[in-house]
Write an enzyme that holds these catalytic residues in place. Structure first.
Site, PDB file in Angstrom:
ATOM      1  N   ASP A  59       0.949  -1.062  -0.017  1.00 36.45           N
ATOM      2  CA  ASP A  59      -0.100  -0.075  -0.079  1.00 36.45           C
ATOM      3  C   ASP A  59       0.885   1.198  -0.209  1.00 36.45           C
ATOM      4  O   ASP A  59       1.562   1.202   0.815  1.00 36.45           O
ATOM      5  CB  ASP A  59      -0.826   0.222   1.146  1.00 36.45           C
ATOM      6  CG  ASP A  59      -1.970   1.060   1.254  1.00 36.45           C
ATOM      7  OD1 ASP A  59      -3.176   0.752   1.326  1.00 36.45           O
ATOM      8  OD2 ASP A  59      -1.655   2.256   1.108  1.00 36.45           O
TER       9      ASP A  59
ATOM     10  N   ASP B 291      -3.471   2.144  -5.452  1.00 34.81           N
ATOM     11  CA  ASP B 291      -2.374   2.255  -4.584  1.00 34.81           C
ATOM     12  C   ASP B 291      -2.328   1.008  -3.843  1.00 34.81           C
ATOM     13  O   ASP B 291      -1.404   0.856  -2.976  1.00 34.81           O
ATOM     14  CB  ASP B 291      -2.270   3.677  -3.864  1.00 34.81           C
ATOM     15  CG  ASP B 291      -2.613   3.284  -2.632  1.00 34.81           C
ATOM     16  OD1 ASP B 291      -3.792   2.776  -2.445  1.00 34.81           O
ATOM     17  OD2 ASP B 291      -2.008   3.847  -1.524  1.00 34.81           O
ATOM     18  N   GLU B 292      -3.002   0.094  -4.054  1.00 30.53           N
ATOM     19  CA  GLU B 292      -2.816  -1.088  -3.440  1.00 30.53           C
ATOM     20  C   GLU B 292      -3.212  -2.466  -4.074  1.00 30.53           C
ATOM     21  O   GLU B 292      -3.938  -2.830  -4.757  1.00 30.53           O
ATOM     22  CB  GLU B 292      -4.089  -0.806  -2.348  1.00 30.53           C
ATOM     23  CG  GLU B 292      -4.277  -1.763  -1.155  1.00 30.53           C
ATOM     24  CD  GLU B 292      -5.469  -1.784  -0.265  1.00 30.53           C
ATOM     25  OE1 GLU B 292      -6.230  -0.596  -0.399  1.00 30.53           O
ATOM     26  OE2 GLU B 292      -6.086  -2.593   0.424  1.00 30.53           O
TER      27      GLU B 292
HETATM   28  P1  TTP Z   1      -5.371   4.978   1.070  1.00 26.05           P
HETATM   29  O1  TTP Z   1      -4.256   4.068   0.581  1.00 26.05           O
HETATM   30  O2  TTP Z   1      -6.498   4.693   2.026  1.00 26.05           O
HETATM   31  O3  TTP Z   1      -4.659   6.165   1.707  1.00 26.05           O
HETATM   32  P2  TTP Z   1      -3.192   6.960   1.444  1.00 26.05           P
HETATM   33  O4  TTP Z   1      -2.454   6.042   0.369  1.00 26.05           O
HETATM   34  O5  TTP Z   1      -3.322   8.381   0.704  1.00 26.05           O
HETATM   35  O6  TTP Z   1      -2.627   7.131   2.881  1.00 26.05           O
HETATM   36  P3  TTP Z   1      -2.052   5.893   3.623  1.00 26.05           P
HETATM   37  O7  TTP Z   1      -0.423   6.167   3.593  1.00 26.05           O
HETATM   38  O8  TTP Z   1      -2.623   5.692   4.813  1.00 26.05           O
HETATM   39  O9  TTP Z   1      -2.204   4.593   2.753  1.00 26.05           O
HETATM   40  O10 TTP Z   1      -5.911   5.437  -0.473  1.00 26.05           O
HETATM   41  C1  TTP Z   1      -5.188   5.647  -1.737  1.00 26.05           C
HETATM   42  C2  TTP Z   1      -5.557   6.814  -2.453  1.00 26.05           C
HETATM   43  O11 TTP Z   1      -7.172   6.789  -2.509  1.00 26.05           O
HETATM   44  C3  TTP Z   1      -5.320   8.248  -1.493  1.00 26.05           C
HETATM   45  O12 TTP Z   1      -4.192   8.653  -1.845  1.00 26.05           O
HETATM   46  C4  TTP Z   1      -6.438   9.127  -2.133  1.00 26.05           C
HETATM   47  C5  TTP Z   1      -7.685   8.121  -2.595  1.00 26.05           C
HETATM   48  N1  TTP Z   1      -8.732   8.262  -1.417  1.00 26.05           N
HETATM   49  C6  TTP Z   1      -9.937   8.914  -1.804  1.00 26.05           C
HETATM   50  O13 TTP Z   1      -9.729   9.620  -2.715  1.00 26.05           O
HETATM   51  N2  TTP Z   1     -10.916   8.928  -0.811  1.00 26.05           N
HETATM   52  C7  TTP Z   1     -10.605   8.457   0.615  1.00 26.05           C
HETATM   53  O14 TTP Z   1     -11.556   8.585   1.309  1.00 26.05           O
HETATM   54  C8  TTP Z   1      -9.737   7.384   0.604  1.00 26.05           C
HETATM   55  C9  TTP Z   1      -9.641   6.719   1.997  1.00 26.05           C
HETATM   56  C10 TTP Z   1      -8.611   7.389  -0.168  1.00 26.05           C
HETATM   57 MG    MG Z   2      -2.089   4.062   0.537  1.00 20.04          MG
END
Ligand code: TTP
Ligand code: MG
Length: 370
Positions: free
Chosen positions: A13, A108-109
């Site tokens: 992730d 991203d995952e």
């Molecule tokens: P996430 O992997 O949940 O968050 P992140 O990568 O920004 O942070 P982390 O370091 O905690 O993993 O989500 C990936 C992307 O998806 C995030 O950068 C933006 C998008 N996203 C949204 O648009 N709305 C949301 O509510 C969430 C949770 C994510």
């Molecule tokens: Mg993330």
């Protein structure tokens, strides 16, 4: 003696993904609080924030205006999905070098099943390094014998995390795990569990199966398994987009049908552009439904959808089968009659025929021909 088969699952992730992509392009933003989302004064929400902003409590899905109250120096950039998709494609192609069983969960995952490899830890390290060397982006990696624990592991040491839960460590790891980290345990379940005096998986294990079933119905079976560290879900190698939508939150509520129709027109154009860009690599994807989503000023939400004869996307076919008139009609059907209303958000979207449905569509066609 039969050897028990232990899987090796890697969960990757990216850290604060959208924000990281922006920071890579503009290093001056690296150490200042940054969020990606709708601009201040527009009543929109944030997609994400970098870790400097998280120190102020700024996080995903938070209204931008509220975030700025928490952190007045916050810099907010509007999202640029094309950039994130491009970065995501590079990352996905790295995964495929290390396993053919890759399940993409979002941009991203992803989960990778590397059970056949001698060392999942080695592969995890190689992936993390290669992502950084090829894209300049930092990922967090979790490794465990199943998906649920691998996901928890990737989150455990974020950002720039690398955490492994080995088979013999599962028991001690899970016992102290807060139940709120179990997949599917949202605010409501958390409250029920709290009322039952349950905070950790150990507490959960102590509940009788009857109470568990009474409180959670079908979900009790999964809860039982998760609190014992069990998750039999496979890594599914193909991810498919099931829908695509666009939406807009208004600066000021809109209380007239005519005004809403004008906004719908703009959104319809945006939808068309997004479809053209998304489907250029999947030209055989068929659209089977159109829908409208409305959120009222009291945050109540309604949706209305119409099933279509599945069709392939092309600008011309879209305007014929899923015309602006069709969406306007759906909009009028969704809005309350003989009642005043004010709308804060409107969205429109399409649902695609899934590959399973395509298969059964082909099968029934063959049966008809037989
Ligand atoms: P996430 O992997 O949940 O968050 P992140 O990568 O920004 O942070 P982390 O370091 O905690 O993993 O989500 C990936 C992307 O998806 C995030 O950068 C933006 C998008 N996203 C949204 O648009 N709305 C949301 O509510 C969430 C949770 C994510
Ligand atoms: Mg993330």
């Amino acid at each position: 003696m039969t050897k028990t088969y232990i899987r090796k699952i890697i969960h990757v992730d990216m850290d604060c993904f959208y924000a990281q992509v922006e920071m890579l392009e503009r290093p001056e933003l690296k150490n200042v609080p940054l969020a990606i989302g709708g601009l201040p004064g527009t009543r929109s929400v944030l997609c994400t924030s970098n870790y400097a902003a998280r120190k102020f409590g700024v996080k995903s899905a938070m209204p931008t205006d509220y975030a700025i109250r928490l952190c007045p120096q916050l810099i907010v950039l509007q999202p640029n999905f094309q950039k994130y998709e491009k970065a995501s494609e590079k990352i996905q192609s790295i995964f495929l070098k290390y396993s053919s069983k890759v399940e993409t969960v979002s941009l991203d995952e992803a989960y990778l099943d590397v059970s056949e490899a001698p060392s999942a830890i080695e592969i995890g390290k190689l992936i993390k390094d290669e992502i950084f060397n090829k894209t300049g982006l930092v990922a967090s990696v979790g490794i465990a014998p199943n998906k649920y624990l691998a996901k928890i592991a990737s989150d455990w040491k974020k950002p720039n995390g690398f955490f492994v839960i080995k088979p013999h460590e599962i028991e001690s790891f899970v016992l102290n795990l807060p139940v709120k980290l179990i997949p599917g345990v949202g605010k409501k379940s958390q409250q029920i569990l709290e009322n039952l005096g349950v905070k950790t998986c150990l507490d959960l294990r102590r509940l009788s199966p009857e109470i568990l079933a009474l409180s959670f119905g079908k979900f009790s079976h999964e809860l039982y398994q998760y609190c014992h560290g069990i998750d039999t879900r496979e890594v599914i190698a193909h991810w498919e987009r099931k829908s695509l939508s666009v939406e807009s939150t208004f600066i000021k509520d809109i209380c007239s049908e005519e005004e809403l129709k004008l906004v719908l027109e703009d959104l319809y154009l945006e939808m068309n552009e997004r479809l053209a860009s998304h489907l250029k690599d999947e030209p055989f994807k068929k659209i089977k439904k159109v829908f409208i989503k409305i959120k009222y000023s009291n945050f109540k939400q309604s949706t209305c959808e119409e099933t279509l004869l599945p069709f392939l996307y092309q600008e011309e076919s879209f305007s014929r089968h899923a015309s602006l008139d069709k969406f306007t009609h759906l909009l009028c059907n969704t809005l309350p009659r003989n009642e005043t209303y004010c709308v804060r958000l409107i969205g429109l979207g399409v649902r695609f025929l899934t590959s399973d449905e395509v298969f059964s569509e082909q099968l029934s066609f063959l049966e008809l021909c037989a």
